[in-house]
Design a protein around this motif. Structure first.
Motif, mmCIF file in Angstrom:
data_model
loop_
_atom_site.group_PDB
_atom_site.id
_atom_site.type_symbol
_atom_site.label_atom_id
_atom_site.label_comp_id
_atom_site.label_asym_id
_atom_site.label_seq_id
_atom_site.Cartn_x
_atom_site.Cartn_y
_atom_site.Cartn_z
ATOM 1 N N HIS A 107 0.923 -1.302 -0.216
ATOM 2 C CA HIS A 107 -0.043 -0.132 0.036
ATOM 3 C C HIS A 107 0.941 1.189 0.128
ATOM 4 O O HIS A 107 1.752 1.574 0.995
ATOM 5 C CB HIS A 107 -1.180 -0.123 1.143
ATOM 6 C CG HIS A 107 -1.823 1.062 1.029
ATOM 7 N ND1 HIS A 107 -2.683 1.603 0.489
ATOM 8 C CD2 HIS A 107 -1.647 2.468 2.139
ATOM 9 C CE1 HIS A 107 -3.403 2.783 0.640
ATOM 10 N NE2 HIS A 107 -2.658 3.099 1.540
ATOM 11 N N HIS A 128 1.403 5.322 -2.236
ATOM 12 C CA HIS A 128 0.834 6.517 -2.903
ATOM 13 C C HIS A 128 2.482 7.071 -3.464
ATOM 14 O O HIS A 128 2.657 7.882 -3.016
ATOM 15 C CB HIS A 128 0.172 7.496 -2.374
ATOM 16 C CG HIS A 128 -1.257 6.936 -1.509
ATOM 17 N ND1 HIS A 128 -2.082 6.686 -2.039
ATOM 18 C CD2 HIS A 128 -0.926 6.777 -0.172
ATOM 19 C CE1 HIS A 128 -2.964 5.897 -0.983
ATOM 20 N NE2 HIS A 128 -2.300 6.163 0.103
ATOM 21 N N HIS A 139 -8.917 2.420 1.712
ATOM 22 C CA HIS A 139 -8.506 2.586 3.106
ATOM 23 C C HIS A 139 -9.752 2.324 3.945
ATOM 24 O O HIS A 139 -10.702 2.580 3.665
ATOM 25 C CB HIS A 139 -8.131 4.212 3.344
ATOM 26 C CG HIS A 139 -7.093 4.643 2.650
ATOM 27 N ND1 HIS A 139 -7.260 5.159 1.270
ATOM 28 C CD2 HIS A 139 -5.822 4.650 2.823
ATOM 29 C CE1 HIS A 139 -6.023 5.681 1.069
ATOM 30 N NE2 HIS A 139 -5.077 5.403 1.861
ATOM 31 N N HIS A 167 -4.645 -0.154 6.204
ATOM 32 C CA HIS A 167 -4.670 0.220 7.607
ATOM 33 C C HIS A 167 -5.282 -0.831 8.708
ATOM 34 O O HIS A 167 -4.806 -1.568 9.397
ATOM 35 C CB HIS A 167 -5.283 1.718 8.065
ATOM 36 C CG HIS A 167 -4.406 2.612 7.184
ATOM 37 N ND1 HIS A 167 -3.019 2.828 7.372
ATOM 38 C CD2 HIS A 167 -4.665 3.346 5.992
ATOM 39 C CE1 HIS A 167 -2.520 3.813 6.398
ATOM 40 N NE2 HIS A 167 -3.649 4.015 5.634
ATOM 41 N N ASP A 196 2.596 3.273 3.099
ATOM 42 C CA ASP A 196 1.633 4.261 2.767
ATOM 43 C C ASP A 196 2.599 5.351 1.826
ATOM 44 O O ASP A 196 3.823 5.145 1.732
ATOM 45 C CB ASP A 196 1.064 4.924 4.204
ATOM 46 C CG ASP A 196 -0.137 5.572 3.840
ATOM 47 O OD1 ASP A 196 -0.760 5.547 2.848
ATOM 48 O OD2 ASP A 196 -0.657 5.920 4.883
HETATM 49 ZN ZN ZN Z 1 -2.968 5.289 2.015
#
Ligand code: ZN
Length: 425
Positions: free
Chosen positions: A62, A64, A208, A246, A297
């Motif tokens: 996960h 970005h 998420h 998460h 993340d």
């Molecule tokens: Zn994220």
């Protein structure tokens, strides 16, 4: 090309505590053998592995990627909500060229820390596809959705052709997900569209979930139930493979549901600590049968893409009232990460016939010696900079710390210039 790695300490990740001293053969995209050398194997290139540990490349489940642009920007705000309030407006100013440049830097950083598979959720998809294709890594790329059904239909229309083409021309390195951002930014209609698109395109539903207590409390106030039960109630999870980033605050009812679904929770411990979201009880989740993978993340809430650091923090937090072993943490970053993206038949372990995604770690560093337990070494002692050599699908992406596709100085200069331009808009 046939590559032979000789006399290396192999961690195949096919069984707890299993290590092998031997050779690894790579033939084209695949692993030809692990351990005992096939006598008929003719090598075009031989790498001496005697001072190295060789293991599956890591899976960052996960992230970005383009958020490296916002690294160390608007840090130390009290809550996730306040942080997003600063980040969303600046993201609106990004161009595809900014995202392309940022993704190149993020991919280079990832390779330098032994990652060859990235699961990304962001905007300007074509730019990300181009960067991933050129970078030689593997990625699950999200069709990222925000807002209501009308907005989401338009976004799907705008991006799906590029995603499908990227997937079709990637030799299997690009896979897809439908990625509604979160229940507090997307309507039920958007989740329905995402599920339908995922089913149509053999994609994962990536979102998420339960990142903060506030999200859970607001969901209960608005919908009368917790976030995952809400998605279940509206039918958003029916029959689709799911990836939940998460999952810090899951109820017992939700963990029981997750154990039944084709789903994984992605643990993002650095981001959860930095944004004061809490600590996901991973050892407890695993005891209850949940599939767990690991992610960084975005670099804006971490603030890097270093999966060795992420494994270290996950292992340390896993000791708090739990019994998360180094091997379990390594699984989260390799085979379980691969499984969470539907790639477990192709990567995640070192086995003959699998695609050759592997990394070599230099064992001669001071902080790695003596190397008594290689599993402890990897999660408690190793640094990303100990990764010497990286293969993805049989191709070398980094050798002796030299990146094959990137000039780091040029990347850094380009990203800094682009970020300065973003700030002046
Ligand atoms: Zn994220």
């Amino acid at each position: 090309m046939n590559v032979l790695i000789t006399n290396t300490l192999i961690i195949p990740m096919t069984g707890a505590g299993l290590t092998v001293r031997g050779d690894i053969g790579i033939s084209g995209e695949r692993i030809a053998f692990v351990g005992r050398r096939d006598a008929s194997f003719v090598a075009d290139k031989i790498i001496d592995g005697s001072n190295h540990l060789t293991m599956p490349a890591l899976v960052n489940a996960h992230t970005h990627l383009a958020m490296v642009l916002m690294r160390n920007y608007k840090d130390n705000l009290p809550t996730l909500q306040e942080w997003l309030g600063e980040i969303f407006p600046i993201e609106d100013k990004l161009t595809p060229e900014d995202v392309y440049s940022a993704c190149r830097l993020a991919i280079a950083e990832s390779i330098q820390s032994g990652v060859t598979t990235l699961c990304d959720m962001y905007f300007h998809t074509s730019a990300t596809i181009q960067a991933v294709t050129e970078g030689g890594v593997r990625a699950n790329l999200g069709l990222t959705l925000f807002g209501d059904e009308t907005v989401s239909r338009a976004r799907i229309k705008e991006h799906e052709a590029a995603l499908k083409a990227g997937h079709a021309h990637s030799s299997g390195r690009i896979t897809l997900s439908a990625a509604p951002h979160a229940i507090y930014t997307c309507t039920a209609g958007t989740y329905h569209l995402a599920r339908a698109w995922a089913l149509e395109n053999d994609a994962v539903l990536h979102t998420h979930i339960s990142e903060t207590r506030k999200e859970v409390e607001e969901c209960i106030a608005e919908h009368g139930t917790t976030p995952l039960m809400y998605l279940k109630r509206i039918g958003a999870l029916d029959g689709v493979k799911c990836l939940f980033a998460h999952g810090v605050h899951l109820s017992d009812e939700e963990t029981a549901l997750l154990a039944e679904l084709d789903a994984a929770v992605v643990h993002n411990p650095s981001s959860n600590l930095k944004l004061d979201c809490g600590i996901a009880p991973i050892a407890s989740y695993k005891e209850r049968g949940l599939s767990i993978s690991l992610g960084t993340d975005g670099a804006s809430s971490n603030n890097n893409l270093n999966m060795f650091e992420e494994m270290h923090i996950a292992a340390l937090l896993g000791r708090l009232g739990g019994h998360l072993s180094p091997y379990e943490v390594l699984k989260m970053a390799t085979i379980d990460g691969a499984r969470s993206l539907g790639l477990e038949e192709r990567i995640g372990t070192l086995e003959a016939g699998k695609e050759a995604d592997l990394i070599m770690i230099n064992l001669t560093r001071a902080h790695l010696n003596p190397h008594n337990d290689p599993f402890s070494l990897l999660v408690y002692s190793a640094q990303a900079s100990d990764v010497d050599t990286v293969f993805c699908q049989g191709k070398i992406l980094m050798e002796n710390r030299n990146l094959v596709h990137y000039d780091i100085d040029a990347l850094v200069e380009d990203v800094n210039a682009r970020w300065a331009a973003v700030l002046s808009r």
